[in-house]
Design a protein around this motif. Sequence first.
Motif, short mmCIF file in Angstrom:
data_model
loop_
_atom_site.label_atom_id
_atom_site.label_comp_id
_atom_site.label_asym_id
_atom_site.label_seq_id
_atom_site.Cartn_x
_atom_site.Cartn_y
_atom_site.Cartn_z
N ALA A 9 0.84 -1.20 0.00
CA ALA A 9 0.00 0.00 0.00
C ALA A 9 0.87 1.25 0.00
CB ALA A 9 -0.92 0.00 1.21
N GLY A 10 0.44 2.24 -0.77
CA GLY A 10 1.19 3.49 -0.85
C GLY A 10 0.44 4.53 -1.67
N ASP A 11 0.80 5.78 -1.51
CA ASP A 11 0.13 6.88 -2.21
C ASP A 11 0.91 7.40 -3.40
OD1 ASP A 11 -1.92 6.79 -0.31
OD2 ASP A 11 -0.84 8.16 1.05
N MET A 12 2.11 6.88 -3.63
CA MET A 12 2.93 7.37 -4.73
C MET A 12 2.35 6.92 -6.06
SD MET A 12 5.38 8.88 -3.03
CE MET A 12 6.79 9.04 -4.11
N GLU A 13 2.60 7.71 -7.10
CA GLU A 13 2.17 7.33 -8.45
C GLU A 13 3.02 6.15 -8.92
OE1 GLU A 13 1.66 9.30 -12.93
OE2 GLU A 13 2.35 10.53 -11.24
N ARG A 14 2.37 5.15 -9.51
CA ARG A 14 3.07 3.93 -9.89
C ARG A 14 2.71 3.48 -11.30
NH1 ARG A 14 1.83 0.81 -4.17
NH2 ARG A 14 3.69 1.50 -3.04
N ARG A 15 3.60 2.73 -11.90
CA ARG A 15 3.31 2.04 -13.15
C ARG A 15 3.97 0.66 -13.09
NH1 ARG A 15 6.75 6.05 -17.24
NH2 ARG A 15 8.86 5.38 -16.63
N PHE A 16 3.27 -0.36 -13.63
CA PHE A 16 3.67 -1.75 -13.45
C PHE A 16 4.24 -2.33 -14.75
CE2 PHE A 16 0.77 -0.94 -10.05
CZ PHE A 16 1.16 -1.77 -9.00
N GLN A 17 5.08 -3.34 -14.58
CA GLN A 17 5.62 -4.10 -15.71
C GLN A 17 5.63 -5.58 -15.36
OE1 GLN A 17 7.90 -1.56 -14.42
NE2 GLN A 17 6.93 -0.01 -15.73
N PHE A 18 5.48 -6.42 -16.39
CA PHE A 18 5.56 -7.87 -16.23
C PHE A 18 6.72 -8.38 -17.09
CE2 PHE A 18 1.28 -6.69 -15.18
CZ PHE A 18 0.92 -7.54 -14.15
N TYR A 19 7.37 -9.42 -16.57
CA TYR A 19 8.56 -9.94 -17.25
C TYR A 19 8.49 -11.47 -17.35
CZ TYR A 19 10.30 -5.34 -15.85
OH TYR A 19 10.44 -3.99 -15.63
N LYS A 20 9.06 -11.97 -18.43
CA LYS A 20 9.26 -13.42 -18.59
C LYS A 20 10.75 -13.62 -18.85
CE LYS A 20 8.06 -17.42 -21.44
NZ LYS A 20 9.35 -17.59 -22.16
N LYS A 21 11.37 -14.36 -17.94
CA LYS A 21 12.82 -14.55 -17.99
C LYS A 21 13.53 -13.20 -18.07
CE LYS A 21 12.55 -19.13 -20.13
NZ LYS A 21 12.91 -19.96 -21.30
N GLY A 40 -0.22 -9.49 -24.79
CA GLY A 40 -1.25 -9.67 -23.76
C GLY A 40 -1.91 -8.35 -23.45
N VAL A 41 -2.92 -8.43 -22.61
CA VAL A 41 -3.69 -7.25 -22.23
C VAL A 41 -3.33 -6.88 -20.80
CG1 VAL A 41 -5.99 -6.29 -21.92
CG2 VAL A 41 -5.56 -7.91 -23.77
N GLU A 42 -2.79 -5.67 -20.61
CA GLU A 42 -2.40 -5.22 -19.26
C GLU A 42 -3.44 -4.23 -18.74
OE1 GLU A 42 1.20 -2.76 -17.11
OE2 GLU A 42 1.64 -3.97 -18.89
N LEU A 43 -3.89 -4.45 -17.55
CA LEU A 43 -4.91 -3.60 -16.95
C LEU A 43 -4.47 -3.19 -15.56
CD1 LEU A 43 -7.80 -2.40 -17.01
CD2 LEU A 43 -8.62 -4.57 -16.06
N THR A 44 -4.39 -1.89 -15.31
CA THR A 44 -4.02 -1.40 -13.99
C THR A 44 -5.26 -1.26 -13.12
OG1 THR A 44 -2.15 -0.19 -14.91
CG2 THR A 44 -2.92 0.48 -12.73
N TYR A 75 7.32 -2.67 -10.41
CA TYR A 75 6.63 -1.40 -10.64
C TYR A 75 7.64 -0.27 -10.46
CZ TYR A 75 6.48 -1.13 -5.52
OH TYR A 75 6.82 -1.10 -4.19
N GLU A 76 7.30 0.88 -11.01
CA GLU A 76 8.11 2.08 -10.84
C GLU A 76 7.31 3.09 -10.04
OE1 GLU A 76 10.93 2.49 -14.71
OE2 GLU A 76 8.78 2.71 -15.07
#
Length: 337
Positions: free
Chosen positions: A129-141, A148-152, A177-178
Amino acid sequence: PPPPNITVTPEKMEYLIGDTVSMSCMAPQLKEKIQGFQFSGTSGWAVDVRTVRRTYTYRFNITGPKDSGSHACTYTVINQLRRPIRSQESKFITIRVKDRPPQPTLALKSSTGITVEGQPLIFLCTAPAGDMERRFQFYKKKVKVISGVELTLGNNEAQLQVVESSRNHTGNFTCGYEEKTKGRWIPSYLSQAVEVLVKEPALAPHLGVDPPAGVVSEAYPLRLICVASRDEFRLRFRFYRNRVEIPPGEAGSRTSNIGNFSELLFPHSPRSFSGKFSCGVEEDVGGTWVASPQSEAVDITVKARLQLIPLVAGCAAGAAALVLGLPLAVCLCRRRR
């Protein structure tokens, strides 16, 4: 030789990952010829630079907490005997690095990490949990997943959905995430890996019949045995007659499942039950039942029982006629005499 003077730019109370730091080491005025400078940190790194200049600036990028700690520099001169002599160490300067955002959690929306080609894959990445602005990433190897379809989902979760999985999706998945800090995106630590194994679809099962010839007399036992091609998932079986599913318990039938096969027994084969029989298997793949192709059809013939009642009745009538006719023949024979 006396110690050099060390400075750092920019000067900050705390550095962020991605910052560029410049350390300048300046030697005092000396008669001896300078041969080079040495920079080191208490975290264990060291750099040796060859130069004849009195000042050298070493630049590096902050990559993580390992760049924290105390740092110092020295220089080397050549004495009259043409031997290298290292100076005293400079004063220490301290660098503090703000740690990466904490590790997220990656989960696969499935009971296991094993699935079948064509089935969807849904990953859920959850950050603390946090209030900072974030953006996510997914990785394979450790390579960013771009298909694929990414949904925040809000500020703390993101979902990645692969609509139709393939064998290429087999492997270890992670997410991160960043977090936006002072105008800069700071990457978090990566999540623990989730292993995914995508298997090819199951082959058609095999249907066996007892009696093996596929011919049975009415009211005699008929046994159907359906054998699945594998038992890596929870299985359920279906039997068909002329492509129509046979309901459980029809004509007093009983079903028993053991491992990768199922047996359907008719203790008394029903009249007019001939036809083409087949079976199918369904696998429980992450909570979804996935059907395999049906087995090859097997022809089964149910023969009617022999009609013994008319034959017995005819024999009885003949015997009665013989019994009654014998006294009559004796009577006629006496009259003629």
